[in-house]
Design a protein around this motif. Structure first.
Motif, PDB file in Angstrom:
ATOM      1  N   PHE A 216       0.753  -0.846  -0.720  1.00 10.87           N
ATOM      2  CA  PHE A 216      -0.257  -0.413   0.103  1.00 10.87           C
ATOM      3  C   PHE A 216       0.816   1.077   0.482  1.00 10.87           C
ATOM      4  O   PHE A 216       0.515   1.802  -0.613  1.00 10.87           O
ATOM      5  N   GLU A 217       1.954   1.267   0.368  1.00 15.06           N
ATOM      6  CA  GLU A 217       2.442   2.645   0.666  1.00 15.06           C
ATOM      7  C   GLU A 217       3.463   2.311  -0.578  1.00 15.06           C
ATOM      8  O   GLU A 217       3.840   3.867  -1.116  1.00 15.06           O
ATOM      9  N   LYS A 218       3.625   1.634  -1.540  1.00 17.23           N
ATOM     10  CA  LYS A 218       4.120   1.937  -2.915  1.00 17.23           C
ATOM     11  C   LYS A 218       2.919   2.339  -3.758  1.00 17.23           C
ATOM     12  O   LYS A 218       3.332   3.252  -4.578  1.00 17.23           O
ATOM     13  N   VAL A 219       2.086   1.520  -3.491  1.00  8.14           N
ATOM     14  CA  VAL A 219       1.180   2.177  -4.382  1.00  8.14           C
ATOM     15  C   VAL A 219       0.877   3.935  -3.939  1.00  8.14           C
ATOM     16  O   VAL A 219       0.093   4.689  -5.109  1.00  8.14           O
ATOM     17  N   LYS A 220       0.702   4.161  -3.166  1.00  7.87           N
ATOM     18  CA  LYS A 220       0.339   5.546  -2.462  1.00  7.87           C
ATOM     19  C   LYS A 220       1.589   6.868  -2.467  1.00  7.87           C
ATOM     20  O   LYS A 220       0.797   7.474  -3.529  1.00  7.87           O
ATOM     21  N   ALA A 221       3.116   5.785  -2.399  1.00  4.81           N
ATOM     22  CA  ALA A 221       3.384   6.559  -3.539  1.00  4.81           C
ATOM     23  C   ALA A 221       3.936   6.776  -5.111  1.00  4.81           C
ATOM     24  O   ALA A 221       3.930   8.149  -5.409  1.00  4.81           O
ATOM     25  N   GLY A 222       2.988   6.213  -5.450  1.00  3.37           N
ATOM     26  CA  GLY A 222       3.440   5.850  -6.715  1.00  3.37           C
ATOM     27  C   GLY A 222       2.168   5.847  -7.458  1.00  3.37           C
ATOM     28  O   GLY A 222       2.091   6.677  -9.815  1.00  3.37           O
ATOM     29  N   GLU A 223       1.213   6.026  -7.144  1.00  2.00           N
ATOM     30  CA  GLU A 223      -0.145   6.004  -8.187  1.00  2.00           C
ATOM     31  C   GLU A 223      -1.340   7.566  -6.946  1.00  2.00           C
ATOM     32  O   GLU A 223      -2.073   7.044  -6.411  1.00  2.00           O
ATOM     33  N   PRO A 224      -1.014   8.375  -7.213  1.00  2.00           N
ATOM     34  CA  PRO A 224      -1.289   9.608  -6.760  1.00  2.00           C
ATOM     35  C   PRO A 224      -3.158   9.702  -7.235  1.00  2.00           C
ATOM     36  O   PRO A 224      -3.669  10.120  -6.880  1.00  2.00           O
ATOM     37  N   ASP A 225      -3.516   9.372  -8.119  1.00  2.00           N
ATOM     38  CA  ASP A 225      -4.756   9.453  -8.441  1.00  2.00           C
ATOM     39  C   ASP A 225      -5.546   7.979  -8.401  1.00  2.00           C
ATOM     40  O   ASP A 225      -6.597   7.409  -9.096  1.00  2.00           O
ATOM     41  N   ARG A 293      -8.687   6.841   2.697  1.00  2.00           N
ATOM     42  CA  ARG A 293      -9.248   8.232   1.802  1.00  2.00           C
ATOM     43  C   ARG A 293      -9.853   9.240   3.470  1.00  2.00           C
ATOM     44  O   ARG A 293     -10.239   7.959   3.518  1.00  2.00           O
ATOM     45  N   LYS A 294      -9.660  10.424   3.267  1.00  2.00           N
ATOM     46  CA  LYS A 294      -9.925  11.145   4.293  1.00  2.00           C
ATOM     47  C   LYS A 294     -10.972  11.102   3.856  1.00  2.00           C
ATOM     48  O   LYS A 294     -11.474  10.979   5.628  1.00  2.00           O
ATOM     49  N   ASP A 295     -12.205  10.966   3.312  1.00  3.05           N
ATOM     50  CA  ASP A 295     -13.660  11.291   3.387  1.00  3.05           C
ATOM     51  C   ASP A 295     -14.712   9.904   3.742  1.00  3.05           C
ATOM     52  O   ASP A 295     -15.713   9.685   3.498  1.00  3.05           O
ATOM     53  N   ALA A 296     -13.748   8.881   4.384  1.00  7.60           N
ATOM     54  CA  ALA A 296     -13.892   7.861   3.853  1.00  7.60           C
ATOM     55  C   ALA A 296     -14.839   7.504   5.267  1.00  7.60           C
ATOM     56  O   ALA A 296     -15.767   6.159   5.409  1.00  7.60           O
ATOM     57  N   SER A 297     -14.825   8.068   6.187  1.00  8.77           N
ATOM     58  CA  SER A 297     -15.896   7.652   7.112  1.00  8.77           C
ATOM     59  C   SER A 297     -17.005   8.000   7.144  1.00  8.77           C
ATOM     60  O   SER A 297     -18.166   7.855   7.280  1.00  8.77           O
ATOM     61  N   SER A 304     -19.024   4.631  -8.205  1.00  7.97           N
ATOM     62  CA  SER A 304     -18.487   4.812  -9.489  1.00  7.97           C
ATOM     63  C   SER A 304     -16.965   5.130  -9.187  1.00  7.97           C
ATOM     64  O   SER A 304     -16.510   4.760 -10.145  1.00  7.97           O
ATOM     65  N   ASP A 305     -16.624   5.172  -8.030  1.00  8.01           N
ATOM     66  CA  ASP A 305     -15.611   5.146  -7.996  1.00  8.01           C
ATOM     67  C   ASP A 305     -14.857   3.815  -8.249  1.00  8.01           C
ATOM     68  O   ASP A 305     -13.437   3.844  -9.183  1.00  8.01           O
ATOM     69  N   GLU A 306     -15.263   3.463  -7.824  1.00  5.40           N
ATOM     70  CA  GLU A 306     -14.743   0.788  -7.960  1.00  5.40           C
ATOM     71  C   GLU A 306     -15.173   0.892  -9.566  1.00  5.40           C
ATOM     72  O   GLU A 306     -13.809   0.661 -10.524  1.00  5.40           O
ATOM     73  N   LEU A 307     -15.614   1.395  -9.999  1.00  5.16           N
ATOM     74  CA  LEU A 307     -16.291   0.838 -11.472  1.00  5.16           C
ATOM     75  C   LEU A 307     -15.173   1.551 -12.087  1.00  5.16           C
ATOM     76  O   LEU A 307     -14.522   1.240 -13.594  1.00  5.16           O
ATOM     77  N   ALA A 308     -14.909   2.867 -12.158  1.00  2.23           N
ATOM     78  CA  ALA A 308     -14.402   3.768 -12.523  1.00  2.23           C
ATOM     79  C   ALA A 308     -12.242   3.252 -12.791  1.00  2.23           C
ATOM     80  O   ALA A 308     -10.644   3.678 -13.126  1.00  2.23           O
ATOM     81  N   GLY A 309     -11.766   2.031 -11.705  1.00  4.53           N
ATOM     82  CA  GLY A 309     -10.730   1.351 -11.638  1.00  4.53           C
ATOM     83  C   GLY A 309      -9.686   2.651  -9.983  1.00  4.53           C
ATOM     84  O   GLY A 309      -8.852   2.470 -10.239  1.00  4.53           O
ATOM     85  N   LYS A 310     -11.102   3.395  -9.593  1.00  3.95           N
ATOM     86  CA  LYS A 310     -10.019   4.314  -8.934  1.00  3.95           C
ATOM     87  C   LYS A 310      -9.347   3.492  -7.260  1.00  3.95           C
ATOM     88  O   LYS A 310      -8.291   4.199  -6.880  1.00  3.95           O
TER      89      LYS A 310
END
Length: 522
Positions: A216-225, A293-297, A304-310
């Motif tokens: 997850f740390e690698k993904v966070k650093a390398g995939e900002p979107d 993500r910050k607004d998770a709660s 929609s975000d899942e279907l968009a591959g986010k």
């Protein structure tokens, strides 16, 4: 514990079916009067259409519209699909369908409003995580179907493992139909393999949640979107992940739980267990690192975000033979071969896993017998089941084999949620990587570790007030804790203080007394 729960009905089922068939041949022919009477009395008498759904029998029935409430996305072509399904149900039981698809986030509230108003409904999805089964039973919202099931649902009885029915009974009575699927739960998550390959990881490296942190740390650093991990405040963590912690729970807002390996089955407070505390600390760590993500709660919908591959990984889920194929679209594609499944423990079969997906007949149904006849068709008629799941052949999908289909892109229907209704083992496959349901589904159930409390149902009658108060406390803290926004080192102390003031100790004592009495009666 005996494994009789993993054997299909044998002698008992034979006897039930024999009685049902006998009654169907010599009962009262006035089926519509029998069915309508049952709506008022809760007792349906068998007649000459009890276990039969032929066109001849349908001609003896008055027309009826079956209203069915289900949590689901809304599809533009839903009415078209319902009309096709109604052609089958009209021929066989002279009934049409009015399937009300209610958004996941508002389903519980909607069902409470319907129950309070007395509005006509026939079939209603119920579980231990939304539209709570036991609460509805105790407030009289659901019909007792103990006698109705063998009279009008013989094909249902053929498919559901015998012992599973015990899990759904309340004080010896049955109030919902168990949806046939893999009834054992294997907790895990799904991962987009593109990012495993990109960052040099393999799915078999992850034995625990903690093992995912470097990835997850690698993904966070390398995939900002991208969001590394999918989670929101109303996620039923214990329902899909609890057995990986070695904990069995009873409902999302009841803090009382037992340890799976505890032969004494002592009831403890979930929010004081070291295992759940460590889990919450990990979520807090992930939140601080931006993995969650910050607004998770406050999120209500991630679809929609899942279907968009986010999202790079799914939220906590149950890993079944079809899970990767069914959820591949949530990674921005549709290829199950690009989705890796990570399992965190062996399959576990509990009362909670069984009652997590059921369908009740509402007390306000005008024809409970017809509702049961229709649900019986979902077990015996694969065409009807697959219409519900995938829509119309040639419009929403094409056949790629006897039981293999291919979704047509940009169409207006694709529910693909067979675990919510009927017999999942009737389902088409949606990917060549998905094994056939037979024997994969039954084998998964047979491999499960059975709960020491399989068949026990907690009766909340004596602690209703305390449960309502503790539920309010859980609502206050839960979303912040499970999404990592709240620091468990400080928040759990406040939460547990409030839980005790709300009557937690009385709840735990009542649960323990009922478990002890249930064990003594076996």
């Amino acid at each position: 514990m005996r494994r009789r729960g993993f054997k299909f009905v044998t002698a008992t089922l034979t006897a039930v079916l024999s009685v049902s068939m006998l009654l169907s041949g010599c009962g009262n022919s006035n089926t519509e009067n029998t069915a309508n009477t049952s709506a008022n009395t809760g007792n349906t008498k068998a007649d000459n259409t009890a276990a039969s759904t032929t066109a001849t029998d349908a001609s003896k029935l008055d027309p009826y519209e079956i209203t069915w409430y289900l949590p689901q996305s809304v599809f533009p072509d839903a009415k078209l699909v319902q009309d096709e399904m109604s052609k089958i149900t009209q021929e066989k039981i002279n009934a049409t369908l009015n399937i009300q698809l209610v958004d996941w986030g508002t389903y519980d509230q909607k069902m409470q409003a319907i129950a309070a108003s007395g509005e006509k409904a026939d079939l209603i999805f119920t579980s231990n995580w939304t539209n709570d089964y036991l609460q509805n039973v105790n407030k009289g919202a659901f019909l007792d179907i103990t006698d109705l099931l063998p009279q009008y649902g013989p094909d249902i009885l053929k498919q559901v493992p015998e012992a599973a029915w015990d899990a759904a009974k309340v004080k010896g009575k049955l109030y919902a139909i168990i949806n046939t699927q893999v009834l054992a739960r294997t907790p895990g998550i799904l991962i987009n393999k593109t990012f495993l390959d990109k960052y040099g990881f393999t799915a078999d490296q992850f034995k625990t949640l903690q093992d995912l942190t470097p990835f997850f740390e690698k993904v966070k650093a390398g995939e900002p979107d991208k969001f590394p991990f999918s989670l929101k405040g109303d996620t039923d963590v214990m329902g899909n992940y609890g057995s990986a912690l070695g904990i069995e729970y009873f409902s999302q807002k009841n803090p009382g739980v037992v340890y799976i390996n505890d032969d004494s089955t002592k009831v403890v407070n979930l929010y004081e267990t070291p295992e759940f505390t460590s889990f919450l600390k990990l979520m807090h760590e992930w939140f601080q690192k931006g993995i969650i993500r910050k607004d998770a709660s406050t999120l209500k919908d991630t679809n929609s975000d899942e279907l968009a591959g986010k999202y790079v990984t799914s939220t906590f889920t149950v890993i079944n033979p079809d899970t990767a194929a069914n959820q591949a679209a949530k990674f921005g594609g549709g290829d199950a071969a690009n989705v890796a499944a990570v399992e965190f423990s062996k399959p576990y079969m509990s009362t909670g896993s069984i009652i997590a997906t059921m369908t009740a007949i509402s007390r306000t149904s005008k024809d409970p017998a017809r509702a049961m006849m229709f649900y019986n068709l979902l077990y015996s008629d694969p065409q009807l089941f697959n219409l519900m799941s995938f829509g119309i052949e040639g419009k929403h999908y094409t056949k790629a084999g006897d039981d293999l289909i291919q979704k047509i892109d940009n169409t207006g229907y694709w529910m693909d949620s067979g675990w919510e209704y009927g017999n999942m083992f009737n389902s088409y496959r949606t990917s060549p990587t998905q094994p056939k349901w037979f024997p994969a589904g039954p084998d998964k159930n047979a491999a499960a570790i059975p709960s020491k409390l399989l068949g026990f149902s907690f009766d909340p009658s004596n602690v209703k007030s305390e449960l309502a108060q503790t539920a309010s406390v859980v609502d206050e803290f839960y979303a912040g804790l499970v999404t990592g926004i709240a620091d468990p080192d400080t928040t759990l102390t406040k939460m547990n203080e409030k839980l005790k003031k709300a009557g937690l100790d009385k709840i735990l004592a009542e649960m323990q007394a009922q478990i002890d009495a249930w064990k003594a009666s076996k």
